[in-house]
Design a protein around this motif. Structure first.
Motif, short mmCIF file in Angstrom:
data_model
loop_
_atom_site.label_atom_id
_atom_site.label_comp_id
_atom_site.label_asym_id
_atom_site.label_seq_id
_atom_site.Cartn_x
_atom_site.Cartn_y
_atom_site.Cartn_z
N SER A 86 105.31 2.16 28.34
CA SER A 86 105.95 2.32 27.04
C SER A 86 107.20 1.43 26.95
O SER A 86 107.69 0.93 27.96
CB SER A 86 106.34 3.78 26.82
N PHE A 107 102.61 9.59 30.10
CA PHE A 107 102.52 10.33 28.85
C PHE A 107 103.87 10.92 28.42
O PHE A 107 103.90 11.72 27.49
CB PHE A 107 101.47 11.44 28.99
N LEU A 110 104.79 8.91 24.83
CA LEU A 110 103.77 8.59 23.83
C LEU A 110 103.84 9.52 22.63
O LEU A 110 104.09 10.72 22.77
CB LEU A 110 102.38 8.70 24.46
N GLN A 114 99.16 7.74 20.03
CA GLN A 114 99.04 6.98 21.26
C GLN A 114 98.43 7.83 22.37
O GLN A 114 97.54 7.38 23.10
CB GLN A 114 100.42 6.48 21.70
N ALA A 115 98.90 9.06 22.49
CA ALA A 115 98.37 9.95 23.52
C ALA A 115 96.90 10.25 23.27
O ALA A 115 96.08 10.24 24.20
CB ALA A 115 99.18 11.24 23.57
N ARG A 118 94.65 7.35 24.27
CA ARG A 118 94.50 7.17 25.72
C ARG A 118 93.66 8.30 26.33
O ARG A 118 92.84 8.08 27.22
CB ARG A 118 95.88 7.09 26.36
N THR A 147 101.88 14.33 23.16
CA THR A 147 100.77 14.58 24.08
C THR A 147 100.27 16.01 23.95
O THR A 147 99.06 16.26 23.93
CB THR A 147 101.20 14.30 25.53
#
Length: 254
Positions: A86, A107, A110, A114-115, A118, A147
């Motif tokens: 990041s 994580f 994020l 984004q989380a 992934r 997340t």
């Protein structure tokens, strides 16, 4: 008067940072555990460890994980890269968590999208390999609020932190204390031994104990032998070895 123990006590043997690169570290230990017989393990698998260890480029290692599943072990998703890529931290608190505490809190920073992207990539890889997956463990146990929100949207059953397992999607906390070493230097290994001995005594009556192993632990005889001896001791005390999923199933049916 003797202290009362729970009617059923268990342990969970958990291998962190599982990847083709780290398998040579783990292999002698896993073989030693296998000689004990009947000790299932939870393998925390990283799909592309440090962006240099893509699982799909290691078919031999993938076949090894297939065999472990067939033997009764569990595979769980452990980040995607296990590396914090990041943007640089902007606050002292973030700098401490992402540069001093760990460089692998993938994580931690994020946002939800984004989380989610992934996590979905990791789950797609598991699906492609035909591996069942019930759990996600964030590298260094660090999860942003984004997340946590992403996990609520996925068909996963649990996540965890050092002292708890959490049922998803509602994050119901279940106490499950864990032992872990910091083995990067001699003084850390010495301190870890003292701390874990104290924790073993403190949690001797706990319903379950998690043994959280890392590849660096396997590179030093003192830490590697500690884990094997602790496992033998806990088994001798009558603790039943279970995977994380099996333990949660047991809890749900109790």
């Amino acid at each position: 008067m003797a202290e009362a123990w729970p009617a059923s006590r268990s342990l969970m043997l958990v291998l962190h940072d599982v990847a083709p690169e780290t398998w040579p570290d783990y292999q002698p230990f896993v073989e030693a555990v296998d000689t004990l017989g009947g000790v299932p393990m939870t393998w925390l698998v990283v799909p592309d460890f440090h962006q240099r260890n893509l699982l799909l480029r290691s078919p031999t290692f993938c076949r090894l994980l297939d065999r472990r599943l067939a033997q009764g072990d569990e595979l769980a998703l452990h980040g995607y890269y296990h590396a914090d890529n990041s943007p640089p931290p902007r606050t002292p608190g973030d700098y401490f968590m992402r540069r001093i505490y760990t460089h692998e809190g993938e994580f931690y920073g994020l946002d939800q999208q984004q989380a989610l992207q992934r996590l979905e990539r990791g789950l797609a890889l598991f699906h492609q390999q035909g591996w069942p997956v019930a759990g996600f463990v964030a590298p260094a146990w660090l999860m942003s609020e984004g997340t946590r929100q992403a996990l609520r949207r996925l068909p996963l059953r649990y996540t965890s932190t050092p002292q708890h397992l959490y049922r998803l999607p509602d994050f119901t906390a279940i106490e499950a204390p864990g032992l872990v070493w910091s083995a990067r230097s001699a003084w850390r290994r010495g301190l870890s031994r003292v701390l874990c001995d104290w924790q073993c005594h403190r949690w001797r009556n706990a319903e379950t104990l998690r043994l959280g192993l890392h590849p660096v632990d396997m590179r030093h005889r003192s830490s590697r032998d500690y884990w094997l001896n602790t496992l033998r001791s806990l088994l001798a005390q009558g603790r039943e070895p279970l995977t994380k999923s099996a333990w949660l199933d047991r809890k749900a049916s109790a």
